[in-house]
Design a protein around this motif. Structure first.
Motif, PDB file in Angstrom:
ATOM      1  N   ALA A 126       0.850  -1.189   0.000  1.00 32.70           N
ATOM      2  CA  ALA A 126       0.000   0.000   0.000  1.00 32.70           C
ATOM      3  C   ALA A 126       0.886   1.239   0.000  1.00 32.70           C
ATOM      4  CB  ALA A 126      -0.917  -0.005   1.216  1.00 32.70           C
ATOM      5  N   TYR A 127       0.480   2.247  -0.776  1.00 32.39           N
ATOM      6  CA  TYR A 127       1.316   3.422  -1.001  1.00 32.39           C
ATOM      7  C   TYR A 127       0.662   4.692  -0.459  1.00 32.39           C
ATOM      8  CZ  TYR A 127       4.198   0.537  -4.071  1.00 32.39           C
ATOM      9  OH  TYR A 127       5.021  -0.438  -4.565  1.00 32.39           O
ATOM     10  N   SER A 128       1.487   5.714  -0.294  1.00 31.58           N
ATOM     11  CA  SER A 128       1.032   6.969   0.304  1.00 31.58           C
ATOM     12  C   SER A 128       0.087   7.758  -0.593  1.00 31.58           C
ATOM     13  CB  SER A 128       2.241   7.843   0.669  1.00 31.58           C
ATOM     14  OG  SER A 128       3.034   8.120  -0.477  1.00 31.58           O
ATOM     15  N   ASP A 129      -0.040   7.381  -1.872  1.00 35.39           N
ATOM     16  CA  ASP A 129      -0.982   8.059  -2.766  1.00 35.39           C
ATOM     17  C   ASP A 129      -2.336   7.356  -2.818  1.00 35.39           C
ATOM     18  OD1 ASP A 129      -0.282   5.795  -4.139  1.00 35.39           O
ATOM     19  OD2 ASP A 129       0.450   6.812  -5.932  1.00 35.39           O
ATOM     20  N   GLY A 130      -2.538   6.359  -1.948  1.00 35.40           N
ATOM     21  CA  GLY A 130      -3.816   5.666  -1.888  1.00 35.40           C
ATOM     22  C   GLY A 130      -3.932   4.487  -2.821  1.00 35.40           C
ATOM     23  N   ALA A 165      -3.905  12.001  -3.488  1.00 37.19           N
ATOM     24  CA  ALA A 165      -4.268  11.764  -2.093  1.00 37.19           C
ATOM     25  C   ALA A 165      -3.005  11.731  -1.245  1.00 37.19           C
ATOM     26  CB  ALA A 165      -5.028  10.449  -1.951  1.00 37.19           C
ATOM     27  N   SER A 166      -3.185  11.984   0.038  1.00 44.57           N
ATOM     28  CA  SER A 166      -2.063  11.948   0.973  1.00 44.57           C
ATOM     29  C   SER A 166      -2.422  11.024   2.126  1.00 44.57           C
ATOM     30  CB  SER A 166      -1.757  13.354   1.492  1.00 44.57           C
ATOM     31  OG  SER A 166      -0.709  13.326   2.437  1.00 44.57           O
ATOM     32  N   CYS A 167      -1.733   9.896   2.202  1.00 43.58           N
ATOM     33  CA  CYS A 167      -2.021   8.887   3.222  1.00 43.58           C
ATOM     34  C   CYS A 167      -0.864   8.810   4.212  1.00 43.58           C
ATOM     35  CB  CYS A 167      -2.233   7.524   2.573  1.00 43.58           C
ATOM     36  SG  CYS A 167      -3.509   7.513   1.285  1.00 43.58           S
ATOM     37  N   LEU A 168      -1.200   8.830   5.495  1.00 39.72           N
ATOM     38  CA  LEU A 168      -0.174   8.746   6.533  1.00 39.72           C
ATOM     39  C   LEU A 168       0.240   7.306   6.799  1.00 39.72           C
ATOM     40  CD1 LEU A 168      -1.551  11.360   9.100  1.00 39.72           C
ATOM     41  CD2 LEU A 168       0.310  11.660   7.463  1.00 39.72           C
ATOM     42  N   THR A 169      -0.746   6.434   6.928  1.00 37.79           N
ATOM     43  CA  THR A 169      -0.472   5.024   7.191  1.00 37.79           C
ATOM     44  C   THR A 169      -1.468   4.163   6.427  1.00 37.79           C
ATOM     45  OG1 THR A 169      -1.902   5.001   9.155  1.00 37.79           O
ATOM     46  CG2 THR A 169       0.446   5.473   9.503  1.00 37.79           C
ATOM     47  N   ALA A 170      -1.136   2.887   6.314  1.00 39.32           N
ATOM     48  CA  ALA A 170      -2.025   1.905   5.691  1.00 39.32           C
ATOM     49  C   ALA A 170      -1.869   0.594   6.442  1.00 39.32           C
ATOM     50  CB  ALA A 170      -1.694   1.723   4.214  1.00 39.32           C
ATOM     51  N   CYS A 171      -2.875  -0.261   6.332  1.00 35.60           N
ATOM     52  CA  CYS A 171      -2.817  -1.555   7.017  1.00 35.60           C
ATOM     53  C   CYS A 171      -3.448  -2.622   6.130  1.00 35.60           C
ATOM     54  CB  CYS A 171      -3.506  -1.493   8.375  1.00 35.60           C
ATOM     55  SG  CYS A 171      -5.081  -0.609   8.390  1.00 35.60           S
ATOM     56  N   ILE A 172      -2.775  -3.771   6.059  1.00 38.89           N
ATOM     57  CA  ILE A 172      -3.175  -4.877   5.189  1.00 38.89           C
ATOM     58  C   ILE A 172      -3.211  -6.158   6.010  1.00 38.89           C
ATOM     59  CG2 ILE A 172      -2.600  -6.204   3.113  1.00 38.89           C
ATOM     60  CD1 ILE A 172      -0.736  -3.776   2.371  1.00 38.89           C
ATOM     61  N   SER A 173      -4.180  -7.014   5.717  1.00 40.12           N
ATOM     62  CA  SER A 173      -4.207  -8.342   6.322  1.00 40.12           C
ATOM     63  C   SER A 173      -4.780  -9.325   5.308  1.00 40.12           C
ATOM     64  CB  SER A 173      -5.059  -8.344   7.597  1.00 40.12           C
ATOM     65  OG  SER A 173      -5.051  -9.621   8.209  1.00 40.12           O
ATOM     66  N   PHE A 190      -6.908   2.660   5.050  1.00 32.70           N
ATOM     67  CA  PHE A 190      -5.955   3.770   5.041  1.00 32.70           C
ATOM     68  C   PHE A 190      -6.274   4.773   6.144  1.00 32.70           C
ATOM     69  CE2 PHE A 190      -5.065   2.442   0.667  1.00 32.70           C
ATOM     70  CZ  PHE A 190      -3.704   2.696   0.565  1.00 32.70           C
ATOM     71  N   ASN A 191      -5.242   5.470   6.555  1.00 30.73           N
ATOM     72  CA  ASN A 191      -5.362   6.659   7.397  1.00 30.73           C
ATOM     73  C   ASN A 191      -4.933   7.826   6.518  1.00 30.73           C
ATOM     74  OD1 ASN A 191      -5.094   8.761   9.202  1.00 30.73           O
ATOM     75  ND2 ASN A 191      -3.512   7.793  10.450  1.00 30.73           N
ATOM     76  N   SER A 192      -5.927   8.516   5.921  1.00 32.59           N
ATOM     77  CA  SER A 192      -5.618   9.526   4.912  1.00 32.59           C
ATOM     78  C   SER A 192      -6.551  10.721   5.036  1.00 32.59           C
ATOM     79  CB  SER A 192      -5.745   8.920   3.509  1.00 32.59           C
ATOM     80  OG  SER A 192      -7.108   8.838   3.125  1.00 32.59           O
ATOM     81  N   LEU A 197     -10.924   6.557   0.491  1.00 29.45           N
ATOM     82  CA  LEU A 197      -9.847   5.578   0.582  1.00 29.45           C
ATOM     83  C   LEU A 197      -9.803   4.878   1.932  1.00 29.45           C
ATOM     84  CD1 LEU A 197      -6.920   7.610  -1.040  1.00 29.45           C
ATOM     85  CD2 LEU A 197      -8.254   5.794  -2.114  1.00 29.45           C
ATOM     86  N   ASN A 198     -10.287   5.552   2.971  1.00 24.89           N
ATOM     87  CA  ASN A 198     -10.040   5.087   4.332  1.00 24.89           C
ATOM     88  C   ASN A 198     -10.736   3.782   4.682  1.00 24.89           C
ATOM     89  OD1 ASN A 198      -8.383   7.267   4.884  1.00 24.89           O
ATOM     90  ND2 ASN A 198     -10.027   8.510   5.748  1.00 24.89           N
ATOM     91  N   SER A 199     -12.017   3.674   4.372  1.00 24.86           N
ATOM     92  CA  SER A 199     -12.797   2.535   4.863  1.00 24.86           C
ATOM     93  C   SER A 199     -12.167   1.211   4.446  1.00 24.86           C
ATOM     94  CB  SER A 199     -14.233   2.615   4.344  1.00 24.86           C
ATOM     95  OG  SER A 199     -14.261   2.596   2.936  1.00 24.86           O
ATOM     96  N   PRO A 200     -12.110   0.243   5.374  1.00 28.03           N
ATOM     97  CA  PRO A 200     -11.494  -1.052   5.050  1.00 28.03           C
ATOM     98  C   PRO A 200     -12.333  -1.837   4.057  1.00 28.03           C
ATOM     99  CG  PRO A 200     -12.444  -1.081   7.255  1.00 28.03           C
ATOM    100  CD  PRO A 200     -12.564   0.318   6.769  1.00 28.03           C
ATOM    101  N   LYS A 201     -11.670  -2.324   3.027  1.00 30.44           N
ATOM    102  CA  LYS A 201     -12.363  -3.063   1.971  1.00 30.44           C
ATOM    103  C   LYS A 201     -11.703  -4.419   1.769  1.00 30.44           C
ATOM    104  CE  LYS A 201     -13.386   1.381  -0.107  1.00 30.44           C
ATOM    105  NZ  LYS A 201     -12.532   2.171   0.824  1.00 30.44           N
ATOM    106  N   VAL A 202     -12.538  -5.417   1.529  1.00 29.64           N
ATOM    107  CA  VAL A 202     -12.057  -6.761   1.233  1.00 29.64           C
ATOM    108  C   VAL A 202     -11.902  -6.885  -0.276  1.00 29.64           C
ATOM    109  CG1 VAL A 202     -12.557  -9.229   1.355  1.00 29.64           C
ATOM    110  CG2 VAL A 202     -13.168  -7.733   3.278  1.00 29.64           C
ATOM    111  N   TRP A 203     -10.694  -7.257  -0.708  1.00 29.53           N
ATOM    112  CA  TRP A 203     -10.400  -7.443  -2.129  1.00 29.53           C
ATOM    113  C   TRP A 203     -10.189  -8.929  -2.397  1.00 29.53           C
ATOM    114  CZ3 TRP A 203     -10.416  -3.458  -5.670  1.00 29.53           C
ATOM    115  CH2 TRP A 203     -10.471  -2.156  -5.132  1.00 29.53           C
ATOM    116  N   GLU A 204     -10.807  -9.408  -3.469  1.00 28.36           N
ATOM    117  CA  GLU A 204     -10.712 -10.828  -3.835  1.00 28.36           C
ATOM    118  C   GLU A 204     -10.306 -10.957  -5.296  1.00 28.36           C
ATOM    119  OE1 GLU A 204     -14.099 -14.048  -4.380  1.00 28.36           O
ATOM    120  OE2 GLU A 204     -13.598 -13.842  -2.248  1.00 28.36           O
ATOM    121  N   PHE A 205      -9.453 -11.937  -5.570  1.00 32.17           N
ATOM    122  CA  PHE A 205      -8.979 -12.126  -6.943  1.00 32.17           C
ATOM    123  C   PHE A 205     -10.014 -12.889  -7.761  1.00 32.17           C
ATOM    124  CE2 PHE A 205      -6.349 -14.351 -10.185  1.00 32.17           C
ATOM    125  CZ  PHE A 205      -5.913 -13.210 -10.850  1.00 32.17           C
TER     126      PHE A 205
END
Length: 325
Positions: A126-130, A165-173, A190-192, A197-205
């Motif tokens: 995850a990158y600082s540009d979202g 966008a400007s993101c301070l932190t991100a978290c992945i699990s 994200f914390n942005s 961008l912020n709300s946690p989303k589940v991504w599936e392949f």
């Protein structure tokens, strides 16, 4: 009686245990990485076996690569550079840590996590540009041969795509249960300064179209812009649903997420608990191997353990406070 497991040199700022809990990696403010081992298999005491320079700046995150792909760690530096280091033997020389790949772009890497899929090793950053990038290892014997598989923003639909966008932190699990017949999936928050961008989303392949799709947004309508500090996907031993924890300024939310998508390609989700107790920002969350106990730590300097009773009510089971030596 309590006893120290390891003594770290001054300046240690981030830590990570390997997958079997027998080695510890520590990143330092001077850009060094230290590997701690137990010299006696029967002992629980760890001492530094290697210490080497990774970057000129501070190391802010360390993550071990799954052991199926060798002994290696990924480090994120203060300037957002991501580098992968591998422990190798060359000829008759002793074991030595060597750099095998560095990723540097105009945007900072904020978080990185690895997962073993049915066909390969995947890395999501995850990158600082979202944006988020998913890489795939082409050769299991070469940790330097990564290929970019996908790049997208953490938004629920194309209408929500944002510009700068400007993101301070991100978290992945990652979903820890990537078994046969189950596609790779992960949760990202994200914390942005950008609510979409912020709300946690589940991504599936989606293997049919070779793309990643957002299948759930773990936020109630009034919470979708909340900055997210940590996410944790629980191991699943026999449950017909998934359990995921997310942390924001409102507390720790525990979600029950369906295992199959509906006609619209979305997973059902239900917020089953909102836990409070840290009274400060939550830094990190981890589930135990059974997915029944959640450990959290935050700005109050305490580790709290949470469990659900037989009625499904979540409560604080224990609080661990730091002790001065």
């Amino acid at each position: 009686m309590e006893k120290p497991v390891a003594t770290l040199d001054k300046g240690a700022i981030c830590l990570a245990w390997n997958y079997c809990g027998q080695r510890l990696a520590a990143g330092f403010v001077d850009g060094c990485l230290s590997i701690l081992d137990s010299r006696d298999p029967l002992s629980s005491s760890f001492t530094s076996s290697s210490k080497f320079k990774v970057h000129e700046g501070c190391i802010v995150k360390v993550t071990w690569i799954p052991p199926e792909y060798g002994v290696a760690v990924a480090c994120i530096s203060e300037d957002g550079t991501l580098s992968i280091w591998e422990e190798l033997v060359e000829g008759t020389n002793p074991l030595e840590w060597k750099p095998c790949r560095s990723f540097k772009t105009s945007s900072k890497v904020l978080d990185v996590q690895f997962s073993v899929s049915q066909t390969s090793l995947k890395m999501v950053a995850a990158y600082s540009d979202g944006f988020v990038k998913v890489f795939e290892l082409l050769d299991p014997l070469e940790l330097k041969n990564w290929q970019l598989q996908a790049e997208f923003q953490n938004v629920i639909d194309s209408v929500s795509i944002v510009g700068k966008a400007s993101c301070l932190t991100a978290c992945i699990s990652w979903n820890p249960q990537n078994g046969e017949g189950q596609e790779s999936s992960f949760i990202l928050g994200f914390n942005s300064d950008t609510p979409q961008l912020n709300s946690p989303k589940v991504w599936e392949f989606d293997p049919a179209h070779q793309r990643w799709l957002p299948v759930a947004e773990l936020a109630l309508p009034g919470d979708k812009g909340d900055q997210i500090y940590s996410v944790a996907w629980a191991p699943n031993i026999g449950r017909p649903y998934e359990v995921i924890a997310t942390a924001s300024q409102k507390g720790i939310s525990v979600w029950r997420v369906g295992s199959t998508t509906d006609m619209d390609g979305r997973l059902s989700m239900e917020k089953v608990a909102l836990l409070s107790g840290h009274n400060s920002e939550v830094w990190q969350m981890e589930w135990d191997m059974s997915g029944m106990t959640l450990a959290t730590t935050g700005g109050d300097g305490r580790v709290r353990l949470w469990q659900s009773n037989l009625n499904g009510t979540w409560h604080e089971q224990a609080t661990l406070e730091p002790t001065s030596s």
